[in-house]
Design a protein around this motif. Structure first.
Motif, PDB file in Angstrom:
ATOM      1  N   GLY A 105       5.323  -1.664  -6.422  1.00  0.00           N
ATOM      2  CA  GLY A 105       6.094  -0.610  -7.081  1.00  0.00           C
ATOM      3  C   GLY A 105       5.243   0.203  -8.034  1.00  0.00           C
ATOM      4  O   GLY A 105       5.328   1.441  -8.079  1.00  0.00           O
ATOM      5  N   ASN A 106       4.399  -0.475  -8.808  1.00  0.00           N
ATOM      6  CA  ASN A 106       3.538   0.235  -9.749  1.00  0.00           C
ATOM      7  C   ASN A 106       2.479   1.065  -9.034  1.00  0.00           C
ATOM      8  O   ASN A 106       2.122   2.160  -9.484  1.00  0.00           O
ATOM      9  CB  ASN A 106       2.863  -0.762 -10.687  1.00  0.00           C
ATOM     10  CG  ASN A 106       3.846  -1.438 -11.625  1.00  0.00           C
ATOM     11  OD1 ASN A 106       4.994  -1.003 -11.745  1.00  0.00           O
ATOM     12  ND2 ASN A 106       3.422  -2.502 -12.271  1.00  0.00           N
ATOM     13  N   ALA A 107       1.968   0.541  -7.911  1.00  0.00           N
ATOM     14  CA  ALA A 107       0.972   1.306  -7.151  1.00  0.00           C
ATOM     15  C   ALA A 107       1.597   2.586  -6.601  1.00  0.00           C
ATOM     16  O   ALA A 107       0.976   3.663  -6.639  1.00  0.00           O
ATOM     17  CB  ALA A 107       0.405   0.457  -6.018  1.00  0.00           C
ATOM     18  N   LEU A 108       2.829   2.489  -6.083  1.00  0.00           N
ATOM     19  CA  LEU A 108       3.478   3.670  -5.533  1.00  0.00           C
ATOM     20  C   LEU A 108       3.799   4.695  -6.614  1.00  0.00           C
ATOM     21  O   LEU A 108       3.564   5.900  -6.433  1.00  0.00           O
ATOM     22  CB  LEU A 108       4.767   3.263  -4.804  1.00  0.00           C
ATOM     23  CG  LEU A 108       4.585   2.551  -3.456  1.00  0.00           C
ATOM     24  CD1 LEU A 108       5.918   2.001  -2.971  1.00  0.00           C
ATOM     25  CD2 LEU A 108       4.003   3.509  -2.423  1.00  0.00           C
ATOM     26  N   ALA A 109       4.346   4.243  -7.726  1.00  0.00           N
ATOM     27  CA  ALA A 109       4.789   5.174  -8.761  1.00  0.00           C
ATOM     28  C   ALA A 109       3.649   5.596  -9.683  1.00  0.00           C
ATOM     29  O   ALA A 109       3.391   6.787  -9.873  1.00  0.00           O
ATOM     30  CB  ALA A 109       5.909   4.525  -9.582  1.00  0.00           C
ATOM     31  N   ALA A 111      -4.816   2.148  -4.091  1.00  0.00           N
ATOM     32  CA  ALA A 111      -3.363   1.953  -4.097  1.00  0.00           C
ATOM     33  C   ALA A 111      -2.863   1.577  -2.709  1.00  0.00           C
ATOM     34  O   ALA A 111      -2.014   0.680  -2.558  1.00  0.00           O
ATOM     35  CB  ALA A 111      -2.667   3.217  -4.597  1.00  0.00           C
ATOM     36  N   PHE A 112      -3.374   2.245  -1.676  1.00  0.00           N
ATOM     37  CA  PHE A 112      -2.968   1.914  -0.311  1.00  0.00           C
ATOM     38  C   PHE A 112      -3.346   0.482   0.041  1.00  0.00           C
ATOM     39  O   PHE A 112      -2.548  -0.261   0.629  1.00  0.00           O
ATOM     40  CB  PHE A 112      -3.628   2.890   0.669  1.00  0.00           C
ATOM     41  CG  PHE A 112      -3.444   2.502   2.111  1.00  0.00           C
ATOM     42  CD1 PHE A 112      -2.231   2.705   2.757  1.00  0.00           C
ATOM     43  CD2 PHE A 112      -4.476   1.906   2.819  1.00  0.00           C
ATOM     44  CE1 PHE A 112      -2.060   2.322   4.089  1.00  0.00           C
ATOM     45  CE2 PHE A 112      -4.319   1.529   4.139  1.00  0.00           C
ATOM     46  CZ  PHE A 112      -3.098   1.737   4.777  1.00  0.00           C
ATOM     47  N   ALA A 113      -4.578   0.077  -0.306  1.00  0.00           N
ATOM     48  CA  ALA A 113      -5.006  -1.291  -0.006  1.00  0.00           C
ATOM     49  C   ALA A 113      -4.165  -2.307  -0.772  1.00  0.00           C
ATOM     50  O   ALA A 113      -3.828  -3.382  -0.248  1.00  0.00           O
ATOM     51  CB  ALA A 113      -6.492  -1.462  -0.353  1.00  0.00           C
ATOM     52  N   SER A 160       9.020   3.422 -10.771  1.00  0.00           N
ATOM     53  CA  SER A 160       8.431   2.145 -10.354  1.00  0.00           C
ATOM     54  C   SER A 160       9.517   1.170  -9.924  1.00  0.00           C
ATOM     55  O   SER A 160       9.378   0.458  -8.924  1.00  0.00           O
ATOM     56  CB  SER A 160       7.607   1.536 -11.503  1.00  0.00           C
ATOM     57  OG  SER A 160       6.465   2.307 -11.784  1.00  0.00           O
ATOM     58  N   LYS A 161      10.618   1.140 -10.681  1.00  0.00           N
ATOM     59  CA  LYS A 161      11.714   0.234 -10.341  1.00  0.00           C
ATOM     60  C   LYS A 161      12.366   0.621  -9.013  1.00  0.00           C
ATOM     61  O   LYS A 161      12.698  -0.248  -8.187  1.00  0.00           O
ATOM     62  CB  LYS A 161      12.761   0.245 -11.458  1.00  0.00           C
ATOM     63  CG  LYS A 161      12.268  -0.347 -12.778  1.00  0.00           C
ATOM     64  CD  LYS A 161      13.373  -0.338 -13.824  1.00  0.00           C
ATOM     65  CE  LYS A 161      12.898  -0.981 -15.132  1.00  0.00           C
ATOM     66  NZ  LYS A 161      13.964  -1.055 -16.147  1.00  0.00           N
TER      67      LYS A 161
END
Length: 782
Positions: free
Chosen positions: A627-631, A256-258, A652-653
């Motif tokens: 957004g999807n990676a963060l949420a 996710a970080f990458a 995500s939004k």
């Protein structure tokens, strides 16, 4: 609904390395020969066939055709073998056929409406509609169209928001992927990069046809090694794969970080392109243009996620491909009497070579070169004692301002002198950096052709020349191949691209979708070298040699947008424009092509709308990925029981909105050109994802520890090499000399990161086999 994953399975002993079946292995060898083999021997293939230098034709077109053949043949052969039964909507063959027929009708109506709109705008311009109105209408009509699709496609359902319900047919997913892929770098910058760099770029700045080869050849890796296998797992995001395949917390978090890192770097370049185009169309400031364009991005990705983004990207592909092909076809017809530019532009290569030789012998050009060399020496002298030089310049500027005040000069003159004083470096460190950059820039310009290489020459230097020329040749070729490698491998690891292949109804449709994607992309990529050649001939034959008083108005207009994009200066004082006195940035060549070729302004509006579509389509996909990676991956870690579906999608939004604002702020700083930012993200993606992903797909012995160590090693080596070779960082850390390894430029840092990731993943997996339990899910399906 949560993503469907495979059931757990026990594995027996596995060989210590990935397994590549025969068909896939043979096609990979063909890919290797067509890409790296053709490039390695490019200098030996200078024979002219049917008016084309063979090496230039094969690198610009022939290899692309081979890549298409590889992907199409693989999809056909594997789908014939079966084993990937239809899923979801595709299981109802009659209903699926009717669904696709309805989509075909909508697409046909849409294309007719776009052509009708262009005809209407052409008539309006002919009837006297001002250029400001034409530009504004193109801007707001295109953004309004995308907004309507975004509102229509709004959703809060996770399957629809993350993967468009997995019901996008192969052809339409191919169009959406092509729009997602052909970012501002492809539409705005690639033709400009080819104009400036020719075949291969310079010894210290690789490029040219490496972008064409890298960004098309990478789809062979996507088709053969990655996309069908990811689709088989039925997941939502790329970090989902690492969580499912390897288990535990860290593989998903590192992935996710990458994904955030490479996607953020990429999206900054897209938003910069949005600001550039919007400011040119409307005349507003660059920063205001960014905010206007950002609204078009958010209304699609924020409201409807992948569902809205998919159909917006299909609409954007039609606009951007028309916007690219119409001006290049017009220029080809104007110069050669044939609108099929990719088939005929080879005739201009010989003419360009002759004009370049004339320029090298021109006394006026040599006078310009001598002046640039003199300016470089002045900066060199200043750098010998920076503090004293800065003090003298500051005192001279203060004395001049004081004198103007005493003489009661005009206010505008005094104001200009005050600005000159304020523009001086604040301290010695800033002066050293600025003057070093100015000296290097003048040294580059103090070369024939303004520092640009001969257009058809493959690599700098001479393999049969002096030792120094031989070294330049080897370094240039090595950098070209390194850049090409990073672009290809990075293509197979970019999260926003791979996520698109989650949206098809079946694995077989995913293979077909990759083939469609490459076909749609190739329409632009074989035309980009043609555009670069036609524009260069137009500049050399019709613009160079004109009086400064008769230069077209568009030069001054684009200079106001950003002087680094386009500027002219009478260096030798003869009031005649010489080639070395014209500075064109890579980001201006495509956007200024209609005006350069004398096309109606409606075509300029179409080109700007196409560039806007390219930037917005990619920005949509990138922001959605971040957004999807963060949420989904960082906060919820892929779990569906920690909150309701609505809560996950809304988070995500919200993350998407914050990232968009942060990217807009960074883009407003104009820190680097589009092509460099995009290329850097490819090195990061290739090094961080591809080694562990491919090992995880093809070698059951890959362990969690191996994947984590491999991702960290690849990402760490790549980021370190970029940082240690960044001029500002080297100056801040007091590092002297060159930090390059084997002469490889930092844009190709992935050439070190990818092997590091491969070696570490393999070694650590061998050392940790059997130490941790296998995760429940994923391996048997892979």
């Amino acid at each position: 609904m949560p993503p469907q994953v495979a059931s757990p399975s026990a594995f027996s002993a596995t060989p210590p390395g990935p397994r590549i079946p025969g068909l896939r292995g043979g096609l990979l060898l063909l890919w290797l020969a067509a890409s790296f083999g053709g490039v390695f021997f490019a200098r030996d293939l200078q024979v002219v066939v049917a008016g084309w230098p063979l090496n230039f034709w094969f690198s610009a077109q022939g290899a692309v055709l081979v890549f298409i053949a590889i992907v199409v043949f693989y999809a056909w052969a594997r789908n014939r073998q079966g084993g990937d039964g239809p899923e979801g909507i595709a299981a109802d063959r009659a209903g699926y056929a009717a669904y696709k027929l309805r989509l075909h009708r909508i697409l046909a109506i849409y294309v007719v409406c776009i052509l009708g709109f262009l005809l209407l705008m052409a008539v309006a311009e002919w009837a006297g509609l001002s250029r400001q109105w034409v530009g504004g209408i193109f801007l707001f009509a295109s953004v309004g169209l995308y907004a309507v699709i975004g509102v229509y496609g709004r959703t809060a359902d996770p399957a629809e928001y993350y993967v468009a319900g997995r019901r996008v047919p192969a052809m339409y997913n191919g169009m959406a992927t092509a729009a997602d892929w052909m970012s501002a770098a492809s539409f705005i910058s690639m033709a400009g990069g080819l104009y400036l760099q020719g075949f291969s770029g310079t010894e210290s700045q690789p490029g040219g046809l490496a972008y064409v080869l890298g960004w098309t050849g990478g789809f062979c890796l996507v088709a053969l090694l990655v996309a069908p296998h990811l689709r088989r797992l039925g997941l939502y995001t790329i970090p989902d794969f690492f969580g499912t395949r390897f288990g535990g917390r860290w593989p998903r978090l590192i992935a996710a970080f990458a994904a955030i890192l490479c996607s953020f770097t990429y999206v900054v370049a897209q938003i910069y392109g949005v600001g550039l185009i919007t400011s040119r169309l409307t005349g507003v400031q660059f920063e205001i243009g960014i905010l206007l364009g950002l609204g078009g991005v958010l209304v699609c990705s924020f409201l409807g996620g992948m569902r809205a983004v998919t159909w917006t990207q299909v609409a954007q592909y039609v606009i951007l491909i028309l916007a690219f092909l119409i001006p290049v076809s017009w220029l080809a017809y104007k110069q050669l009497g044939n609108p099929l530019a990719p088939l005929v532009y080879g005739q201009q290569l010989e003419k360009i070579t002759a004009l370049e030789k004339q320029l090298a012998e021109s006394p006026a050009e040599q006078a310009v070169i001598a002046e640039y060399a003199r300016r470089a020496r002045v900066y060199e002298q200043k750098l010998q004692d920076v503090e004293a030089s800065l003090a003298r310049e500051r005192k001279a500027a203060q004395d001049r301002l004081h004198q103007l005040h005493e003489q009661r000069a005009d206010a505008s003159v005094i104001f200009a002198a005050g600005r000159e004083l304020a523009a001086l470096p604040r301290d010695a460190a800033t002066a050293r950096e600025r003057w070093s950059r100015a000296m290097q820039d003048n040294l580059e310009r103090a070369r024939p052709l303004g520092g640009m290489p001969p257009h058809v020459q493959a690599f700098a230097g001479d393999p049969q020349g002096t030792p120094q020329q031989q070294q330049a040749f080897e370094t240039s070729r090595l950098n070209f191949m390194a850049l090409m490698f990073c672009l290809m491998v990075g293509t197979a690891g970019l999260p926003h691209l791979l996520t698109r292949f989650y949206t098809t109804p079946s694995v077989a449709e995913t293979r077909n979708s990759v083939a469609w994607s490459l076909v749609f992309i190739a329409l632009l990529y074989v035309a980009a070298p043609a555009l670069a050649v036609l524009v260069k001939y137009e500049v050399l034959s019709n613009l160079v040699g004109r009086s400064f008083d008769t230069l077209p108005a568009w030069i001054a207009q684009w200079s106001k947008v950003d002087p680094t994009l386009l500027s002219v200066a009478d260096i030798n004082g003869d009031h005649i424009l010489q080639f070395s006195e014209l500075r064109m940035g890579a980001d201006i060549v495509m956007l200024a092509t209609p005006e350069l070729g004398g096309l109606p302004y409606v075509v300029s509006g179409l080109v700007a709308a196409g560039g806007l579509a390219a930037a917005l389509s990619t920005a949509d996909g990138l922001l959605l990925t971040i957004g999807n990676a963060l949420a989904h991956d960082v906060y919820f870690r892929g779990e569906s029981d920690r909150a309701g579906a609505m809560h996950r999608v809304m988070l995500s939004k919200f993350a998407l909105l914050l990232v968009a604002l942060a990217a807009a702020y960074v883009a407003a700083q104009k820190s680097a050109d589009i092509l460099f930012l995009v290329s850097a993200s490819f090195s990061i993606a290739g090094a961080a994802f591809v080694p562990a992903m491919v090992f995880g797909i093809f070698w059951a012995g890959t362990t969690r520890q191996g994947a984590v160590a491999g991702m960290l090693a690849g990402l760490g080596v790549t980021v370190y090499y970029m940082a240690i070779n960044s001029p500002p960082l080297r100056a801040a850390w007091g590092l002297g000399g060159s930090g390059l390894w084997f002469g490889i430029q930092p844009i190709s840092a992935g050439v070190f990161g990818v092997p590091a990731g491969v070696a570490v993943t393999w070694l650590v997996s061998l050392m940790t086999r059997g130490q941790t339990p296998r995760p429940a899910g994923g391996e048997d399906r892979l």
